[in-house]
Design an enzyme around this catalytic site. Structure first.
Site, short mmCIF file in Angstrom:
data_model
loop_
_atom_site.label_atom_id
_atom_site.label_comp_id
_atom_site.label_asym_id
_atom_site.label_seq_id
_atom_site.Cartn_x
_atom_site.Cartn_y
_atom_site.Cartn_z
N ASN A 9 7.76 16.67 -4.81
CA ASN A 9 7.88 16.07 -3.48
C ASN A 9 8.54 14.70 -3.64
OD1 ASN A 9 7.50 14.92 -0.98
ND2 ASN A 9 5.27 14.68 -1.19
N TRP A 10 9.78 14.64 -3.23
CA TRP A 10 10.54 13.40 -3.46
C TRP A 10 10.25 12.29 -2.45
CZ3 TRP A 10 16.21 15.16 -4.95
CH2 TRP A 10 16.17 15.72 -6.23
N LYS A 11 9.61 12.62 -1.35
CA LYS A 11 9.31 11.60 -0.33
C LYS A 11 10.62 10.90 0.10
CE LYS A 11 4.81 11.36 -2.44
NZ LYS A 11 3.57 10.65 -2.60
N HIS A 95 1.30 16.79 4.74
CA HIS A 95 1.07 15.87 3.63
C HIS A 95 0.24 14.68 4.13
CE1 HIS A 95 1.83 12.87 0.55
NE2 HIS A 95 2.06 13.89 -0.26
N GLU A 97 0.50 11.63 3.72
CA GLU A 97 1.30 10.51 4.25
C GLU A 97 1.75 10.80 5.68
OE1 GLU A 97 4.01 10.30 0.94
OE2 GLU A 97 2.34 9.59 -0.30
N GLU A 167 -4.74 17.79 -2.29
CA GLU A 167 -4.31 16.47 -2.72
C GLU A 167 -5.31 15.41 -2.26
OE1 GLU A 167 0.22 16.42 -3.53
OE2 GLU A 167 -0.13 15.83 -1.47
N GLY A 173 -0.19 8.71 -5.84
CA GLY A 173 0.58 7.50 -6.13
C GLY A 173 -0.24 6.36 -6.71
N SER A 213 -0.97 12.13 -8.62
CA SER A 213 -0.73 11.54 -9.95
C SER A 213 -0.65 12.57 -11.08
CB SER A 213 -1.80 10.49 -10.26
OG SER A 213 -1.72 9.43 -9.31
N GLY A 234 4.61 14.10 -7.05
CA GLY A 234 5.40 13.07 -6.37
C GLY A 234 6.22 12.27 -7.36
N GLY A 235 5.72 11.09 -7.71
CA GLY A 235 6.45 10.15 -8.57
C GLY A 235 7.07 10.77 -9.81
P1 PGA Z 1 2.07 11.46 -6.73
O1 PGA Z 1 2.28 12.14 -5.28
O2 PGA Z 1 2.31 12.55 -7.75
O3 PGA Z 1 3.10 10.38 -6.81
O4 PGA Z 1 0.67 10.97 -6.79
C1 PGA Z 1 1.84 13.45 -5.02
C2 PGA Z 1 2.16 13.82 -3.59
O5 PGA Z 1 2.08 12.94 -2.73
O6 PGA Z 1 2.48 14.98 -3.29
#
Ligand code: PGA
Length: 249
Positions: A9-11, A95, A97, A167, A173, A213, A234-235
């Site tokens: 997930n590149w956001k 998600h 966010e 999640e 993050g 994470s 994500g990251g």
């Molecule tokens: P993260 O994000 O791996 O950076 O914690 C995961 C996500 O939001 O899907």
């Protein structure tokens, strides 16, 4: 056997050029990776070019969100058929966010999930508790409500086509991963909810990803758990090497 999925997930990261470059670098690193499905979710602007760059490879392209109407006067929105047209095979929905910054509710997640299914996309539906909810001992109740309000109205047939990502919001993050045991406890609960509503087979077949994470150095421990069927990353999905080493756990 459930086939694992590793999804990135590149956001709000990467231009079109960076996206194409990433895919060109990722392809050779995962071309022999037959043990799992692989997806990346670039921002809307890069989806069509991402899909062309990934064509013929084992990399799926996912949207990060969609709107439930097909078309209409909804300025700024992108629909499920538009994502399919751009070359997406799947879409992340709900998600945390989106829930936190854009006020998405379980009912909206439900409508988006149904729209994705109607357009032939595989929805990756996210659920998860906040830190305050976990500390208040509310995790199971929150997960149950998210599941019931966003997924209970699906048909059994449609339920077979979705993926759920657990999640925990406090792990996203933050570098603070849930331990495999913590994740498994919630994955088991989700499978139980699926069984109660959609039956034993649907529950057995349901793929439940863990997200929060996930890194090259903790993916192995997570994937060693029978109830964890992959990861939403994500990251650590922003660099081809690090994403490939998660894919090739
Ligand atoms: P993260 O994000 O791996 O950076 O914690 C995961 C996500 O939001 O899907």
């Amino acid at each position: 056997m459930r086939r694992p999925i590793i999804a990135g997930n590149w956001k709000l990261y990467k231009t079109v050029r960076e996206t194409v470059q990433f895919i060109e670098q990722l392809k050779p690193l995962v071309q022999e990776s037959k043990h799992c499905d692989i997806a990346i979710a670039p921002p809307f602007t890069a989806l069509a070019r991402a899909a062309s760059a990934a064509a013929g490879s084992n990399i799926w392209i996912a949207g990060q969100d969609l709107f439930w109407e097909k078309e209409g006067a909804f300025t700024g929105e992108v629909s499920a058929p538009m994502l399919a047209d751009a070359g997406c095979q799947c879409c992340i929905i709900g998600h945390s966010e989106r829930r936190q910054y854009f006020s998405e509710t379980n009912d909206m997640v439900k409508r988006k999930t149904q729209a994705a299914l109607a357009a032939g996309l595989m929805p990756i539906v996210c659920v998860g508790e906040t830190l305050a909810e976990r500390e208040a001992g509310d995790t199971n109740r929150v997960i149950r409500i998210q599941f019931e309000e966003s997924l209970n109205d699906l048909t059994v047939q449609d339920f077979f086509r979705i993926v759920i990502a657990y999640e925990p919001v406090w792990a996203i993050g933050t570098g603070r991963t849930a331990t495999p045991e913590m994740a498994v406890e919630v994955h088991k609960q989700i499978r139980q909810l699926a069984q109660q509503r959609f039956g034993a087979e649907a529950s057995r077949e349901l793929r439940i990803l863990y997200g929060g994470s996930v890194k090259p150095d903790n993916i192995k421990g997570l994937m060693a758990q029978v109830d964890i069927d992959g990861a939403l990353v994500g990251g650590a999905s922003l660099k081809p090497d690090s994403f490939a080493s998660i894919v090739n756990f």
